[in-house]
Design a protein around this motif. Structure first.
Motif, PDB file in Angstrom:
ATOM      1  N   VAL A 120       3.928  -0.967  -5.705  1.00 20.54           N
ATOM      2  CA  VAL A 120       3.154  -0.062  -4.856  1.00 20.54           C
ATOM      3  C   VAL A 120       1.786   0.200  -5.483  1.00 20.54           C
ATOM      4  O   VAL A 120       1.696   0.638  -6.629  1.00 20.54           O
ATOM      5  CB  VAL A 120       3.880   1.285  -4.664  1.00 20.54           C
ATOM      6  N   ASP A 121       0.776  -0.086  -4.731  1.00 17.90           N
ATOM      7  CA  ASP A 121      -0.603   0.244  -5.111  1.00 17.90           C
ATOM      8  C   ASP A 121      -0.785   1.711  -4.724  1.00 17.90           C
ATOM      9  O   ASP A 121      -1.222   2.044  -3.625  1.00 17.90           O
ATOM     10  CB  ASP A 121      -1.526  -0.691  -4.308  1.00 17.90           C
ATOM     11  N   TYR A 122      -0.423   2.570  -5.675  1.00 22.21           N
ATOM     12  CA  TYR A 122      -0.329   3.995  -5.361  1.00 22.21           C
ATOM     13  C   TYR A 122      -1.694   4.665  -5.533  1.00 22.21           C
ATOM     14  O   TYR A 122      -1.963   5.371  -6.494  1.00 22.21           O
ATOM     15  CB  TYR A 122       0.742   4.623  -6.265  1.00 22.21           C
ATOM     16  N   ASN A 123      -2.569   4.411  -4.546  1.00 22.71           N
ATOM     17  CA  ASN A 123      -3.908   5.018  -4.612  1.00 22.71           C
ATOM     18  C   ASN A 123      -3.959   6.325  -3.834  1.00 22.71           C
ATOM     19  O   ASN A 123      -5.009   6.942  -3.718  1.00 22.71           O
ATOM     20  CB  ASN A 123      -4.989   4.028  -4.143  1.00 22.71           C
ATOM     21  N   ARG A 124      -2.850   6.712  -3.294  1.00 29.00           N
ATOM     22  CA  ARG A 124      -2.718   8.008  -2.620  1.00 29.00           C
ATOM     23  C   ARG A 124      -3.717   8.178  -1.473  1.00 29.00           C
ATOM     24  O   ARG A 124      -4.130   9.263  -1.129  1.00 29.00           O
ATOM     25  CB  ARG A 124      -2.822   9.152  -3.642  1.00 29.00           C
ATOM     26  N   GLN A 125      -4.087   7.077  -0.886  1.00 24.02           N
ATOM     27  CA  GLN A 125      -4.960   7.126   0.291  1.00 24.02           C
ATOM     28  C   GLN A 125      -4.405   6.197   1.354  1.00 24.02           C
ATOM     29  O   GLN A 125      -3.879   5.126   1.038  1.00 24.02           O
ATOM     30  CB  GLN A 125      -6.366   6.658  -0.061  1.00 24.02           C
ATOM     31  N   SER A 126      -4.567   6.630   2.588  1.00 24.83           N
ATOM     32  CA  SER A 126      -4.164   5.784   3.711  1.00 24.83           C
ATOM     33  C   SER A 126      -5.434   5.309   4.405  1.00 24.83           C
ATOM     34  O   SER A 126      -6.462   5.137   3.755  1.00 24.83           O
ATOM     35  CB  SER A 126      -3.262   6.590   4.642  1.00 24.83           C
ATOM     36  N   LEU A 127      -5.366   5.097   5.710  1.00 23.32           N
ATOM     37  CA  LEU A 127      -6.571   4.670   6.433  1.00 23.32           C
ATOM     38  C   LEU A 127      -7.445   5.883   6.737  1.00 23.32           C
ATOM     39  O   LEU A 127      -8.645   5.886   6.503  1.00 23.32           O
ATOM     40  CB  LEU A 127      -6.164   3.944   7.728  1.00 23.32           C
ATOM     41  N   GLY A 162       0.854  -1.190   0.000  1.00 24.09           N
ATOM     42  CA  GLY A 162       0.000   0.000   0.000  1.00 24.09           C
ATOM     43  C   GLY A 162       0.886   1.235   0.000  1.00 24.09           C
ATOM     44  O   GLY A 162       2.002   1.201   0.521  1.00 24.09           O
ATOM     45  N   ASP A 163       0.419   2.332  -0.584  1.00 18.83           N
ATOM     46  CA  ASP A 163       1.298   3.504  -0.635  1.00 18.83           C
ATOM     47  C   ASP A 163       1.571   4.061   0.760  1.00 18.83           C
ATOM     48  O   ASP A 163       2.691   4.475   1.061  1.00 18.83           O
ATOM     49  CB  ASP A 163       0.745   4.590  -1.568  1.00 18.83           C
ATOM     50  N   ALA A 164       0.571   4.047   1.634  1.00 22.46           N
ATOM     51  CA  ALA A 164       0.812   4.550   2.990  1.00 22.46           C
ATOM     52  C   ALA A 164       1.759   3.621   3.755  1.00 22.46           C
ATOM     53  O   ALA A 164       2.456   4.044   4.683  1.00 22.46           O
ATOM     54  CB  ALA A 164      -0.502   4.695   3.735  1.00 22.46           C
ATOM     55  N   GLU A 165       1.810   2.392   3.339  1.00 19.44           N
ATOM     56  CA  GLU A 165       2.715   1.415   3.955  1.00 19.44           C
ATOM     57  C   GLU A 165       4.172   1.873   3.807  1.00 19.44           C
ATOM     58  O   GLU A 165       5.028   1.535   4.623  1.00 19.44           O
ATOM     59  CB  GLU A 165       2.492   0.053   3.286  1.00 19.44           C
TER      60      GLU A 165
HETATM   61 MG   LIG Z   1      -3.194   3.658  -0.125  1.00 19.89          MG
END
Ligand SMILES: [Mg+2]
Ligand SMILES: Cc1ncc(C[n+]2csc(CCOP(=O)(O)OP(=O)(O)O)c2C)c(N)n1
Length: 771
Positions: free
Chosen positions: A188-195, A160-163
């Motif tokens: 990287v699954d760069y969806n630019r979102q975290s939790l 995950g990108d936040a990872e």
């Molecule tokens: Mg993300």
């Protein structure tokens, strides 16, 4: 028979859609269809799954070879299970029981899931890093002739990108670079979102620099084919698009076509007029979601182009919740579609109600043969590998000779003797240490067996004939993997080496050393290693305030308590060299035993006069956690219960007090951890009707009924004070509860109450209470 009319890319797109549906349906079923008896939230991450179904379809149905291993982003677990469901290696029952007892686990688990899971994940960051160490272990095994070149594979982490904020990833990156690590794909699954929200913009140009500077190839998959073509034709639109901050981009994805239109009209204006005219709202929404990580052509192309062994970071732009109603919404991390939304999607796919689980439902007759053929060809491992056990013969390990010894020195001598003796055990041992090889007494082993490096590193000091006790040259035959000072890496290395049997078919016996206080630094990685049932021996030394003048910041207090609460790891804390030899012999066997576990040896640099043994009677008890070093009488009113390095104080106090306290016993505790486990499991067995006292119950019942215990350890007193709960005996606990400081042992033991005077006072208190 129908001939496939679809291309693989079209089939992959169909499978992508199917994975998105099945993963969402699995989560939906658990939350909205299955009975919920206790009202607890079941949960699951439909948006995080949808974000990477294209990536995983391209990977599992196209790019992966049979030897490749993957660490899957924890909250994309349902996609992995859906893949195996489509391949026929996961059952519908297990999916229906997602997050239920015995069903598919919430995050991929090597030990609990029924499908082959290469690496457990859950604590973000660790699954990424372990792939680097596993690749290193693969290199180690092939270099040592323990694995065929043909069996080599690539190690893939889906991230995950936040990872990427997890620091342990960079520790592994640095260590990997030192060891010239290869055959890695980190995607990287760069969806630019975290939790919590959308992620900060500023870091993103930095990640590729960081990786490139460590020798990685960085492949950015920002655009899908269609979006790229559209933007390339319209430079002003492209420049506007590329400047959109993460949060705005995400909001637009959520809002859809009309929002794109009005923003572009307002902010790009005239130059985009023709573009807007040529695309209706629906087309706009579809176009702007054509990011690299959702474009099958781009993914397949990128994977096909990275077939050498250069470690590669793919940054695949995606949308969190792609294709779902909450795509791009900043709150979608744990978002669940409602039944109406799911029904609408099902209808749109042409799947009839009640047919939701059918793997290839509603795939038309033209497309189906191509999809089926692709599934058939997918070469990933279809079966859970069976563990490789029972291949390392462990001979008896004699105790090092010497009237006075420290357990740390004894450890060094034991591994040295193993190295000199040679044979399968010596060959299968791999040692590792985060820059404390010499100071934890592994040096002599390294002198015998050498450092491991794929390409030779000369010992310049030896070459120049500069005197040194420590050889420091590395070859691909060496058996010690020296790490930089990053304890997370030590535990991840032990995890990877400790899974060698499972991952590569050859079990290793990994031994890692570090200073006891720094276990805390790598604790989550240690837990991660144990959670996956990796097998290793952890030697932690020096420990406690017993390291004296070196004290303060280096004095460990709570590791025995940590060990008491850590499944999969048994703690031993020997006082004497012969105990240590027995423990190491057993620990090496446990590495290779299906029902075994890992072992943590807490050692000390204190030289201790060794006890004279009449026989081997102590040995079984020592391996079970305690034995009477001085037997008590049946009428005894008290016992001293001591562990590890403070045994000389306990022995001296026993000599002094035995006149005053008739029948006084001295119990040597070698593992509070095992005693506690034995106690609770005997209790549980009693509830099942089996009446067999545990080891600790048998030992303590040798004392008088009202006897009290003076417990003492160079550790938190709670390590032993719980022993009073076993038979209800009173306890006067001694141990360390405050931070340590420098000093000699007499001074420190007096201040921290680990000396004979403290034992006498504690015993007096117990006797007084008796009276
Ligand atoms: Mg993300
Ligand atoms: C060490 C650790 N801390 C916190 C969490 C809780 N957690 C799970 S997923 C997540 C956010 C992940 O965002 P990202 O990596 O971008 O994945 P996405 O869902 O966006 O694909 C967090 C904070 C965790 N699993 N592990």
């Amino acid at each position: 028979m129908l001939k496939p009319v679809t291309t693989d890319i079209e089939s992959l797109k169909i499978l992508d859609e199917r994975l998105r549906w099945l993963s969402a349906w699995t989560i939906h079923h658990a939350n909205h269809v299955r009975d919920n008896q206790d009202g607890l939230k079941v949960g699951g991450h439909q948006a995080s799954c949808a974000s990477m179904t294209s990536i995983m379809a391209a990977l599992y149905f196209h790019a992966l070879g049979p030897n490749d291993r993957v660490a899957v982003k924890p909250h994309a677990g349902p996609v992995l299970h859906a893949i195996h469901y489509l391949l026929g290696t996961q059952s519908r029952e297990a999916l229906e029981n997602f997050r239920g007892f015995g069903g598919v686990q919430s995050y991929p688990s090597r030990t609990k899931d029924k499908i082959p899971v290469d690496f457990s994940t859950g604590s973000v960051g660790l699954g990424v890093a372990i792939t680097a160490f596993s690749s290193l272990i693969q290199d180690y095994l092939t270099a040592h002739g323990m694995m065929d070149e043909a069996d080599r594979g690539r190690f893939v982490a889906l991230i995950g990108d936040a990872e990427l904020d997890e620091g342990n990833i960079y520790e592994a990156l640095i260590e990997g670079h030192k060891h010239d690590v290869r055959n890695l794909w980190w995607i990287v699954d760069y969806n630019r979102q975290s939790l919590d929200a959308t992620s900060a913009d500023r870091m993103f140009e930095r990640f590729d620099e960081i990786f490139r500077s460590c020798g990685w190839r960085v492949v950015e998959l920002r655009y899908g084919k269609k979006l790229r073509a559209a933007l390339d034709a319209d430079p002003e639109l492209k420049s506007w698009f590329e400047k959109l901050p993460n949060a705005e981009l995400a909001a637009l994805h959520y809002q859809g076509g009309s929002a794109w239109r009005s923003r572009i009209e307002k902010e790009v204006g005239k130059p985009a007029a023709a573009f807007l005219k040529g695309n209706d709202d629906e087309a706009l929404a579809a176009l702007f979601t054509d990011l690299g990580g959702h474009c099958m052509d781009s993914l397949v192309e990128a994977f096909d182009a990275a077939q050498d062994d250069v470690p590669t970071l793919f940054i695949a732009w995606t949308i969190k919740g792609q294709g779902l109603p909450f795509a791009g919404h900043k709150d979608n991390h744990a978002g669940l579609m409602n039944p109406t939304q799911m029904a609408a999607w099902r209808d749109a796919m042409g799947v009839a109600e009640g047919r939701e689980w059918e793997p290839l439902e509603s795939i038309g007759a033209n497309a189906r043969p191509g999809v089926e053929a692709l599934l058939d060809r997918s070469r990933i491992a279809r079966e859970k590998r069976s563990r490789s056990f029972g291949k390392i013969e462990v001979p008896a390990i004699p105790a090092p000779v010497g009237d006075e010894q420290s357990t740390q020195a004894a450890f060094g001598r034991i591994v040295l003797e193993i190295a000199k003796a040679g044979g399968i055990l010596a060959d299968r041992i791999v040692t590792t240490s985060p820059d404390v090889t010499v100071s934890t007494n592994l040096g002599a082993w390294v002198n015998q067996r050498g450092l491991f490096r794929r390409s030779e590193v000369a010992d310049i000091f030896a070459k120049e004939k500069i005197a040194s006790a420590q050889k420091w040259s590395a070859t691909n035959e060496g058996q010690h993997i020296e790490l930089g000072i990053a304890e997370n890496n030590l535990f991840l290395m032990l995890a990877a080496a400790g899974l060698a049997g499972d991952l590569f078919g050859t079990r290793l016996a990994p031994i890692g050393t570090l200073y006891d206080p720094f276990i805390a630094r790598g604790l989550d990685a240690l837990n991660y290693a144990c959670y996956q049932d990796a097998r290793f021996i952890l030697v932690a030394t020096p420990s406690g305030i017993t390291l004296g003048p070196e004290g303060g910041a280096h004095q460990s207090i709570n590791p025995p308590l940590i060990a008491l609460g850590q499944p999969g790891l048994r703690h031993y804390e020997p006082a004497f060299a012969d105990e240590l030899a027995a423990m190491m012999e057993l620990a090496l066997r446990l590495v290779d035993d299906p029902d075994g576990e890992s072992t943590y040896l807490r050692l000390s640099t204190r030289n201790i006069r060794q006890v004279e043994r009449q026989d081997d009677g102590w040995r079984d008890g020592a391996l079970q956690g305690a034995y009477w070093l001085r037997e008590p009488d049946a009428e005894s009113e008290a016992a001293i219960v001591a562990m590890g390095a403070v045994m000389p104080e306990a022995l001296a106090a026993w000599e002094e007090l035995r006149e005053d306290i008739p029948g006084l016993g001295l119990l040597s505790v070698t593992s509070p951890d095992l005693l506690h486990r034995g106690w609770t499991s005997a209790q549980a067995a009693r509830w099942g009707g089996e009446r067999k006292p545990s080891h600790v119950e048998r030992l303590l019942s040798q004392l008088g009924r009202n006897a009290g215990l003076v417990t003492i350890a160079d550790a938190a007193p709670a390590s032993l004070s719980w022993l009073g709960g076993v038979l209800g005996q009173r306890v006067a606990p001694l141990g360390v509860e405050r931070f340590g400081q420098t000093g000699n042992l007499a001074e420190l033991y007096a201040v921290y109450r680990l000396d004979g005077a403290a034992i006498a006072e504690a015993a007096a208190e117990i006797l007084l209470q008796n009276g």
